[in-house]
Scaffold this motif. Structure first.
Motif, PDB file in Angstrom:
ATOM      1  N   MET A 169       0.834  -1.202   0.000  1.00 20.56           N
ATOM      2  CA  MET A 169       0.000   0.000   0.000  1.00 20.56           C
ATOM      3  C   MET A 169       0.867   1.250   0.000  1.00 20.56           C
ATOM      4  O   MET A 169       1.944   1.281   0.607  1.00 20.56           O
ATOM      5  CB  MET A 169      -0.902   0.018   1.233  1.00 20.56           C
ATOM      6  CG  MET A 169      -1.862  -1.165   1.334  1.00 20.56           C
ATOM      7  SD  MET A 169      -3.041  -1.231  -0.015  1.00 20.56           S
ATOM      8  CE  MET A 169      -3.974   0.289   0.272  1.00 20.56           C
ATOM      9  N   GLY A 170       0.366   2.261  -0.657  1.00 20.75           N
ATOM     10  CA  GLY A 170       1.099   3.522  -0.706  1.00 20.75           C
ATOM     11  C   GLY A 170       0.174   4.700  -0.481  1.00 20.75           C
ATOM     12  O   GLY A 170      -1.045   4.611  -0.667  1.00 20.75           O
ATOM     13  N   TRP A 171       0.773   5.785  -0.018  1.00 14.07           N
ATOM     14  CA  TRP A 171       0.085   7.069   0.069  1.00 14.07           C
ATOM     15  C   TRP A 171       0.792   8.049  -0.869  1.00 14.07           C
ATOM     16  O   TRP A 171       2.028   8.134  -0.870  1.00 14.07           O
ATOM     17  CB  TRP A 171       0.101   7.624   1.485  1.00 14.07           C
ATOM     18  CG  TRP A 171      -0.850   6.962   2.438  1.00 14.07           C
ATOM     19  CD1 TRP A 171      -0.561   5.971   3.332  1.00 14.07           C
ATOM     20  CD2 TRP A 171      -2.248   7.244   2.596  1.00 14.07           C
ATOM     21  NE1 TRP A 171      -1.694   5.611   4.034  1.00 14.07           N
ATOM     22  CE2 TRP A 171      -2.736   6.393   3.611  1.00 14.07           C
ATOM     23  CE3 TRP A 171      -3.127   8.141   1.999  1.00 14.07           C
ATOM     24  CZ2 TRP A 171      -4.076   6.405   4.032  1.00 14.07           C
ATOM     25  CZ3 TRP A 171      -4.452   8.154   2.411  1.00 14.07           C
ATOM     26  CH2 TRP A 171      -4.908   7.289   3.414  1.00 14.07           C
ATOM     27  N   PHE A 172       0.007   8.774  -1.625  1.00 14.34           N
ATOM     28  CA  PHE A 172       0.507   9.816  -2.513  1.00 14.34           C
ATOM     29  C   PHE A 172      -0.282  11.087  -2.228  1.00 14.34           C
ATOM     30  O   PHE A 172      -1.350  11.038  -1.594  1.00 14.34           O
ATOM     31  CB  PHE A 172       0.324   9.407  -3.984  1.00 14.34           C
ATOM     32  CG  PHE A 172       1.219   8.274  -4.421  1.00 14.34           C
ATOM     33  CD1 PHE A 172       0.944   6.965  -4.055  1.00 14.34           C
ATOM     34  CD2 PHE A 172       2.345   8.523  -5.187  1.00 14.34           C
ATOM     35  CE1 PHE A 172       1.776   5.918  -4.437  1.00 14.34           C
ATOM     36  CE2 PHE A 172       3.179   7.486  -5.583  1.00 14.34           C
ATOM     37  CZ  PHE A 172       2.897   6.195  -5.203  1.00 14.34           C
ATOM     38  N   ARG A 173       0.225  12.206  -2.696  1.00 13.97           N
ATOM     39  CA  ARG A 173      -0.508  13.455  -2.525  1.00 13.97           C
ATOM     40  C   ARG A 173      -0.321  14.343  -3.749  1.00 13.97           C
ATOM     41  O   ARG A 173       0.670  14.222  -4.469  1.00 13.97           O
ATOM     42  CB  ARG A 173      -0.054  14.191  -1.257  1.00 13.97           C
ATOM     43  CG  ARG A 173       1.385  14.686  -1.287  1.00 13.97           C
ATOM     44  CD  ARG A 173       1.762  15.253   0.069  1.00 13.97           C
ATOM     45  NE  ARG A 173       3.149  15.738   0.093  1.00 13.97           N
ATOM     46  CZ  ARG A 173       3.755  16.168   1.173  1.00 13.97           C
ATOM     47  NH1 ARG A 173       3.138  16.169   2.348  1.00 13.97           N
ATOM     48  NH2 ARG A 173       5.011  16.596   1.093  1.00 13.97           N
ATOM     49  N   GLN A 174      -1.297  15.203  -3.947  1.00 13.46           N
ATOM     50  CA  GLN A 174      -1.226  16.132  -5.076  1.00 13.46           C
ATOM     51  C   GLN A 174      -1.728  17.493  -4.619  1.00 13.46           C
ATOM     52  O   GLN A 174      -2.889  17.635  -4.207  1.00 13.46           O
ATOM     53  CB  GLN A 174      -2.063  15.633  -6.258  1.00 13.46           C
ATOM     54  CG  GLN A 174      -1.895  16.467  -7.497  1.00 13.46           C
ATOM     55  CD  GLN A 174      -2.456  15.793  -8.740  1.00 13.46           C
ATOM     56  OE1 GLN A 174      -3.254  14.868  -8.661  1.00 13.46           O
ATOM     57  NE2 GLN A 174      -2.007  16.240  -9.911  1.00 13.46           N
ATOM     58  N   PHE A 197       4.862  10.869  -4.326  1.00 13.07           N
ATOM     59  CA  PHE A 197       4.923   9.797  -3.345  1.00 13.07           C
ATOM     60  C   PHE A 197       5.081  10.357  -1.939  1.00 13.07           C
ATOM     61  O   PHE A 197       5.829  11.308  -1.722  1.00 13.07           O
ATOM     62  CB  PHE A 197       6.107   8.885  -3.677  1.00 13.07           C
ATOM     63  CG  PHE A 197       6.442   7.891  -2.613  1.00 13.07           C
ATOM     64  CD1 PHE A 197       7.557   8.073  -1.799  1.00 13.07           C
ATOM     65  CD2 PHE A 197       5.666   6.759  -2.427  1.00 13.07           C
ATOM     66  CE1 PHE A 197       7.884   7.151  -0.821  1.00 13.07           C
ATOM     67  CE2 PHE A 197       5.976   5.836  -1.447  1.00 13.07           C
ATOM     68  CZ  PHE A 197       7.096   6.042  -0.647  1.00 13.07           C
ATOM     69  N   VAL A 198       4.378   9.746  -0.988  1.00 14.01           N
ATOM     70  CA  VAL A 198       4.505  10.121   0.414  1.00 14.01           C
ATOM     71  C   VAL A 198       5.101   8.978   1.241  1.00 14.01           C
ATOM     72  O   VAL A 198       6.110   9.139   1.914  1.00 14.01           O
ATOM     73  CB  VAL A 198       3.148  10.530   1.008  1.00 14.01           C
ATOM     74  CG1 VAL A 198       3.287  10.840   2.495  1.00 14.01           C
ATOM     75  CG2 VAL A 198       2.561  11.723   0.261  1.00 14.01           C
ATOM     76  N   ALA A 199       4.454   7.816   1.189  1.00 16.36           N
ATOM     77  CA  ALA A 199       4.899   6.687   2.003  1.00 16.36           C
ATOM     78  C   ALA A 199       4.349   5.399   1.419  1.00 16.36           C
ATOM     79  O   ALA A 199       3.352   5.412   0.695  1.00 16.36           O
ATOM     80  CB  ALA A 199       4.424   6.845   3.449  1.00 16.36           C
ATOM     81  N   ALA A 200       5.017   4.289   1.757  1.00 15.90           N
ATOM     82  CA  ALA A 200       4.557   2.983   1.304  1.00 15.90           C
ATOM     83  C   ALA A 200       4.867   1.935   2.361  1.00 15.90           C
ATOM     84  O   ALA A 200       5.791   2.116   3.172  1.00 15.90           O
ATOM     85  CB  ALA A 200       5.200   2.602  -0.021  1.00 15.90           C
ATOM     86  N   TYR A 225      -4.785  13.757  -0.582  1.00 13.59           N
ATOM     87  CA  TYR A 225      -4.034  12.541  -0.283  1.00 13.59           C
ATOM     88  C   TYR A 225      -4.777  11.325  -0.811  1.00 13.59           C
ATOM     89  O   TYR A 225      -5.984  11.165  -0.567  1.00 13.59           O
ATOM     90  CB  TYR A 225      -3.805  12.416   1.217  1.00 13.59           C
ATOM     91  CG  TYR A 225      -2.716  13.336   1.721  1.00 13.59           C
ATOM     92  CD1 TYR A 225      -2.917  14.706   1.787  1.00 13.59           C
ATOM     93  CD2 TYR A 225      -1.474  12.839   2.114  1.00 13.59           C
ATOM     94  CE1 TYR A 225      -1.913  15.558   2.221  1.00 13.59           C
ATOM     95  CE2 TYR A 225      -0.465  13.681   2.546  1.00 13.59           C
ATOM     96  CZ  TYR A 225      -0.694  15.044   2.598  1.00 13.59           C
ATOM     97  OH  TYR A 225       0.300  15.895   3.028  1.00 13.59           O
ATOM     98  N   TYR A 226      -4.036  10.476  -1.521  1.00 18.48           N
ATOM     99  CA  TYR A 226      -4.598   9.278  -2.124  1.00 18.48           C
ATOM    100  C   TYR A 226      -3.909   8.039  -1.577  1.00 18.48           C
ATOM    101  O   TYR A 226      -2.686   8.035  -1.414  1.00 18.48           O
ATOM    102  CB  TYR A 226      -4.386   9.290  -3.633  1.00 18.48           C
ATOM    103  CG  TYR A 226      -5.024  10.440  -4.364  1.00 18.48           C
ATOM    104  CD1 TYR A 226      -4.345  11.636  -4.543  1.00 18.48           C
ATOM    105  CD2 TYR A 226      -6.312  10.327  -4.892  1.00 18.48           C
ATOM    106  CE1 TYR A 226      -4.924  12.695  -5.220  1.00 18.48           C
ATOM    107  CE2 TYR A 226      -6.899  11.389  -5.584  1.00 18.48           C
ATOM    108  CZ  TYR A 226      -6.189  12.559  -5.731  1.00 18.48           C
ATOM    109  OH  TYR A 226      -6.767  13.610  -6.409  1.00 18.48           O
TER     110      TYR A 226
END
Length: 122
Positions: free
Chosen positions: A34-39, A47-50, A94-95
């Motif tokens: 799983m990952g978190w991304f943001r725009q 990319f934020v975290a995985a 945040y996605y």
């Protein structure tokens, strides 16, 4: 097929904290990294975290290391992003995303949530 639904976003003052959650449908949550991304407005998604499938490996972008923590509960089909010491530059949608490998590259994720807005402002 995996469906992802983020929650927990909102307005917070600089220095404050938020915890984002991403709930996944289906019985195969544990098969996915799983990952978190943001725009942010006018910027590309970043990319934020995985976190790995088991949760024993994590990775972060440099700007959030030491402030954000990604975790998962496979029994609850949920991944979390604890965000502390928030800064105005953390403002973004945040996605969460699911993929077969823990990665900082968005193209390696197969499923995406709809996003949740985080605004850091006084």
């Amino acid at each position: 097929q995996v469906q992802l639904v983020e929650s927990g976003g909102g307005l917070v003052q600089p220095g404050g904290s938020l915890r984002l959650s991403c709930a996944a449908s289906g019985r195969t949550f544990g098969n996915y990294a799983m990952g978190w991304f943001r725009q942010a407005p006018g910027k590309e998604r970043e990319f934020v975290a995985a976190i790995s499938r088991s949760g024993d490996s994590t990775s972060y972008t440099a700007s959030v290391k030491g402030r954000f923590t990604i975790s998962r509960d496979n029994a609850k089909n949920t991944v979390y992003l604890q965000m502390n010491s928030l800064k105005p530059e953390d403002t973004a949608v945040y996605y969460c995303a699911a993929g077969y490998e823990r990665s900082r590259f968005s193209w390696q994720y197969n499923y995406w949530g709809q996003g949740t807005q985080v605004t850091v402002s006084s």
